[in-house]
Design a protein around this motif. Sequence first.
Motif, mmCIF file in Angstrom:
data_model
loop_
_atom_site.group_PDB
_atom_site.id
_atom_site.type_symbol
_atom_site.label_atom_id
_atom_site.label_comp_id
_atom_site.label_asym_id
_atom_site.label_seq_id
_atom_site.Cartn_x
_atom_site.Cartn_y
_atom_site.Cartn_z
ATOM 1 N N THR A 289 94.677 15.672 47.811
ATOM 2 C CA THR A 289 94.236 16.528 48.904
ATOM 3 C C THR A 289 95.234 16.405 50.038
ATOM 4 O O THR A 289 95.549 15.294 50.479
ATOM 5 C CB THR A 289 92.837 16.129 49.406
ATOM 6 O OG1 THR A 289 91.874 16.338 48.374
ATOM 7 C CG2 THR A 289 92.441 16.965 50.613
ATOM 8 N N ALA B 276 86.256 16.012 49.235
ATOM 9 C CA ALA B 276 85.841 16.188 47.838
ATOM 10 C C ALA B 276 84.421 16.732 47.732
ATOM 11 O O ALA B 276 83.600 16.569 48.642
ATOM 12 C CB ALA B 276 85.936 14.858 47.097
ATOM 13 N N ILE C 66 83.680 14.440 40.506
ATOM 14 C CA ILE C 66 84.366 14.660 41.780
ATOM 15 C C ILE C 66 85.469 15.704 41.610
ATOM 16 O O ILE C 66 86.242 15.648 40.646
ATOM 17 C CB ILE C 66 84.968 13.352 42.331
ATOM 18 C CG1 ILE C 66 83.859 12.421 42.794
ATOM 19 C CG2 ILE C 66 85.928 13.633 43.475
ATOM 20 C CD1 ILE C 66 84.372 11.144 43.425
ATOM 21 N N ARG C 67 85.522 16.630 42.537
ATOM 22 C CA ARG C 67 86.630 17.588 42.589
ATOM 23 C C ARG C 67 87.220 17.564 43.997
ATOM 24 O O ARG C 67 86.533 17.868 44.980
ATOM 25 C CB ARG C 67 86.162 19.005 42.260
ATOM 26 C CG ARG C 67 87.327 19.998 42.164
ATOM 27 C CD ARG C 67 86.859 21.387 41.844
ATOM 28 N NE ARG C 67 86.144 21.973 42.980
ATOM 29 C CZ ARG C 67 85.532 23.151 42.923
ATOM 30 N NH1 ARG C 67 85.503 23.829 41.795
ATOM 31 N NH2 ARG C 67 84.919 23.636 43.982
ATOM 32 N N LEU C 68 88.489 17.192 44.093
ATOM 33 C CA LEU C 68 89.152 17.127 45.392
ATOM 34 C C LEU C 68 89.469 18.526 45.906
ATOM 35 O O LEU C 68 89.828 19.418 45.141
ATOM 36 C CB LEU C 68 90.453 16.324 45.294
ATOM 37 C CG LEU C 68 90.337 14.837 44.936
ATOM 38 C CD1 LEU C 68 91.699 14.171 45.037
ATOM 39 C CD2 LEU C 68 89.346 14.123 45.830
ATOM 40 N N ARG C 69 89.306 18.705 47.199
ATOM 41 C CA ARG C 69 89.730 19.949 47.830
ATOM 42 C C ARG C 69 91.259 19.983 47.896
ATOM 43 O O ARG C 69 91.913 18.956 47.978
ATOM 44 C CB ARG C 69 89.142 20.069 49.233
ATOM 45 C CG ARG C 69 87.620 20.224 49.237
ATOM 46 C CD ARG C 69 87.100 20.423 50.656
ATOM 47 N NE ARG C 69 85.694 20.755 50.673
ATOM 48 C CZ ARG C 69 84.713 19.875 50.762
ATOM 49 N NH1 ARG C 69 84.997 18.574 50.848
ATOM 50 N NH2 ARG C 69 83.449 20.251 50.749
ATOM 51 N N THR D 195 86.852 12.890 37.257
ATOM 52 C CA THR D 195 87.562 13.760 38.196
ATOM 53 C C THR D 195 87.850 15.115 37.553
ATOM 54 O O THR D 195 88.164 15.199 36.371
ATOM 55 C CB THR D 195 88.874 13.116 38.652
ATOM 56 O OG1 THR D 195 89.714 12.883 37.521
ATOM 57 C CG2 THR D 195 88.597 11.797 39.354
ATOM 58 N N VAL E 201 93.737 10.851 44.441
ATOM 59 C CA VAL E 201 92.460 10.573 43.793
ATOM 60 C C VAL E 201 92.272 9.079 43.549
ATOM 61 O O VAL E 201 91.138 8.583 43.473
ATOM 62 C CB VAL E 201 92.345 11.368 42.471
ATOM 63 C CG1 VAL E 201 93.318 10.833 41.428
ATOM 64 C CG2 VAL E 201 90.927 11.358 41.942
#
Length: 207
Positions: free
Chosen positions: A83, A27, A7-10, A77, A59
Amino acid sequence: MEKTVYIRLRHRIQVHPNDVISIDKIALIVGDKELTEKLRKLLLHKIQPRDKNMVVIDVMHVLKAIHQFDHQIDVQTIGSTQTIVEIVFEKKKVSPFLFSAVWLILFIGAGLAIMNFHEDVSMQEVHQRIYKIVTGKKNDQPLILQVPYSIGLGLGMVLFFNHLFKKRINEEPSPLEVEMFNYQLDLDQYVAMNENKENLNSVDDDR
């Protein structure tokens, strides 16, 4: 069997009042296709009036929602841990009178700033001296220098800001855009630290 998703958060998103924020809005998820399709639909937060105009999704909220769905999922992550959710309200129409008044004030202010600068550096005397050096004659109003200089000043500002009205001259950002970008990063960092309840620790929390 343990399942792994990445997962990569915006960094920042925009939503409207009363919107529901799901994982796919904040994400990017990589993993098993069937699993990620289910995870993208998980709800994290519903915009409330008390949220005002900014919300920070940590997160930890995402991890909690995923583990409530399936505690066997291994979540990796990447990148940002927050975010920033900006709540965009319906914009009010700008009054033509107000727009004209602000434009006129800025125009006069910019003109005064340029004239005061030229007065401080004695620009007129410089033009007079250059004209006398080149032609050998004295001229109190050397328009042959002043007019091209004025045109060049305007063109120089256009090139400096890299915009002609709404049209960008080239893809290179202007110094003003770079400064605005740095300001926005500092503002986002401040919001992330002060609006994120996960980062706040009061005296009552330790009891």
